[in-house]
Write an enzyme that holds these catalytic residues in place. Structure first.
Site, PDB file in Angstrom:
ATOM      1  N   GLU A  81       0.810  -1.226   0.000  1.00  0.00           N
ATOM      2  CA  GLU A  81       0.000   0.000   0.000  1.00  0.00           C
ATOM      3  C   GLU A  81       0.842   1.275   0.000  1.00  0.00           C
ATOM      4  OE1 GLU A  81      -4.171  -0.195   1.703  1.00  0.00           O
ATOM      5  OE2 GLU A  81      -2.942  -0.955   3.362  1.00  0.00           O
ATOM      6  N   HIS A 100      -0.252   5.598   7.635  1.00  0.00           N
ATOM      7  CA  HIS A 100      -1.427   4.794   7.298  1.00  0.00           C
ATOM      8  C   HIS A 100      -1.623   3.769   8.413  1.00  0.00           C
ATOM      9  CE1 HIS A 100      -4.389   2.393   5.346  1.00  0.00           C
ATOM     10  NE2 HIS A 100      -3.585   1.335   5.302  1.00  0.00           N
ATOM     11  N   HIS A 102      -4.618   1.060  10.720  1.00  0.00           N
ATOM     12  CA  HIS A 102      -5.894   0.332  10.802  1.00  0.00           C
ATOM     13  C   HIS A 102      -6.445   0.385  12.232  1.00  0.00           C
ATOM     14  CE1 HIS A 102      -3.835  -2.355   7.534  1.00  0.00           C
ATOM     15  NE2 HIS A 102      -4.260  -1.226   7.018  1.00  0.00           N
ATOM     16  N   HIS A 170     -11.452  -0.195   6.608  1.00  0.00           N
ATOM     17  CA  HIS A 170     -10.016  -0.415   6.434  1.00  0.00           C
ATOM     18  C   HIS A 170      -9.181   0.356   7.458  1.00  0.00           C
ATOM     19  CE1 HIS A 170      -6.480  -0.110   3.290  1.00  0.00           C
ATOM     20  NE2 HIS A 170      -6.073  -0.429   4.497  1.00  0.00           N
TER      21      HIS A 170
HETATM   22 MN    MN Z   1      -4.065  -0.703   4.996  1.00  0.00          MN
END
Ligand code: MN
Length: 247
Positions: A81, A100, A102, A170
């Site tokens: 990603e 980033h 979760h 996500h």
């Molecule tokens: Mn992710």
């Protein structure tokens, strides 16, 4: 030239510290990542090879072009990603660090109608409104991961001028003027989400006002109060804080 190499190594140390901090604070686990824009090559960014942030050392950091291609040929397996990072740096010249995550506490707000909004002072950086990106809107059924430049660009488009964007089912991505700013919002936004979720069980909730957010947005990310937080997080994570000039 030697000076440049020293500076680059100090910036890489700060990126390693950010990895350890975010792991230690529970913002990332086996997954999730953090990057910085390359200090001398604005069209590149620095990020770990595919590795859990808890385990990242300076030797694991590699440079990538904004389209996600590696700068050197022998780069080990990168994060799937990584396109999140390059697309945000491409769209937002003011941004120098991206996270980033979760984080569990944020996820309900990526799938329910209740908007995530700042309700505690420390989370004001997330802004009055946090946009929600649904990969299904433009890409249909996928594995929900941002695995190519088109998906990254669509996410960056959704981010617009905001600092944070939620990703349906996500997680979230956050962008900052420097590492401490993005680490702070990545730590406090899940805390804010948890507190908001609890408060909603009590009844209607009063969040921060636009004026309060505006006043708090004037804090310089290089200010002593931000450095104080960085030193604290580094101490807890067991890594040297480095120098403020290298954030
Ligand atoms: Mn992710």
């Amino acid at each position: 030239m030697t000076q440049d190499v020293d500076k680059l190594n100090r910036c890489i140390h700060m990126l390693v510290a950010a990895n350890r901090i975010l792991a230690n604070e529970g913002v990332v686990d086996a997954y999730g990542h953090v990057s910085i824009r390359h200090p001398f090559e604005p069209n590149q960014y620095l990020i770990s090879r595919s590795l859990s942030p808890e385990l990242v050392t300076a030797e694991d950091i590699y440079a990538f072009h904004l389209d996600g291609s590696p700068v050197v040929a022998n780069t080990p397996t990168p994060y799937l990603e990584r396109f999140i990072h390059g697309s945000i740096y491409k769209k937002r010249p003011d941004i120098h660090a991206v996270v980033h995550s979760h984080a569990d506490d944020v996820l309900p707000f990526t799938i329910a109608r209740e908007p995530l909004r700042p309700v505690i002072n420390t989370a004001s950086d997330m802004g009055l409104e946090v946009p929600l990106w649904d990969i299904h809107d433009h890409f249909g059924d996928t594995n929900l991961l941002v695995t190519n430049p088109d998906q990254g660009d669509d996410l960056a488009q959704g981010l617009g001028d905001h600092k944070v964007i939620l990703m349906r089912g996500h997680g979230f991505s956050a962008a900052g003027k420097n590492l401490v700013e993005v680490v702070k919002v990545a730590i406090y936004m899940p805390k804010n989400a948890k507190i908001l979720m609890n408060a909603l069980r009590l009844g209607p909730v009063k969040g921060l006002t636009p004026g309060e957010i505006e006043i708090r947005s004037k804090v310089d990310p290089k200010s002593p109060q931000m450095w104080r937080a960085w030193e604290f997080w580094c101490s807890k994570a067991g890594i040297a804080a480095g120098s403020k000039e290298d954030l």
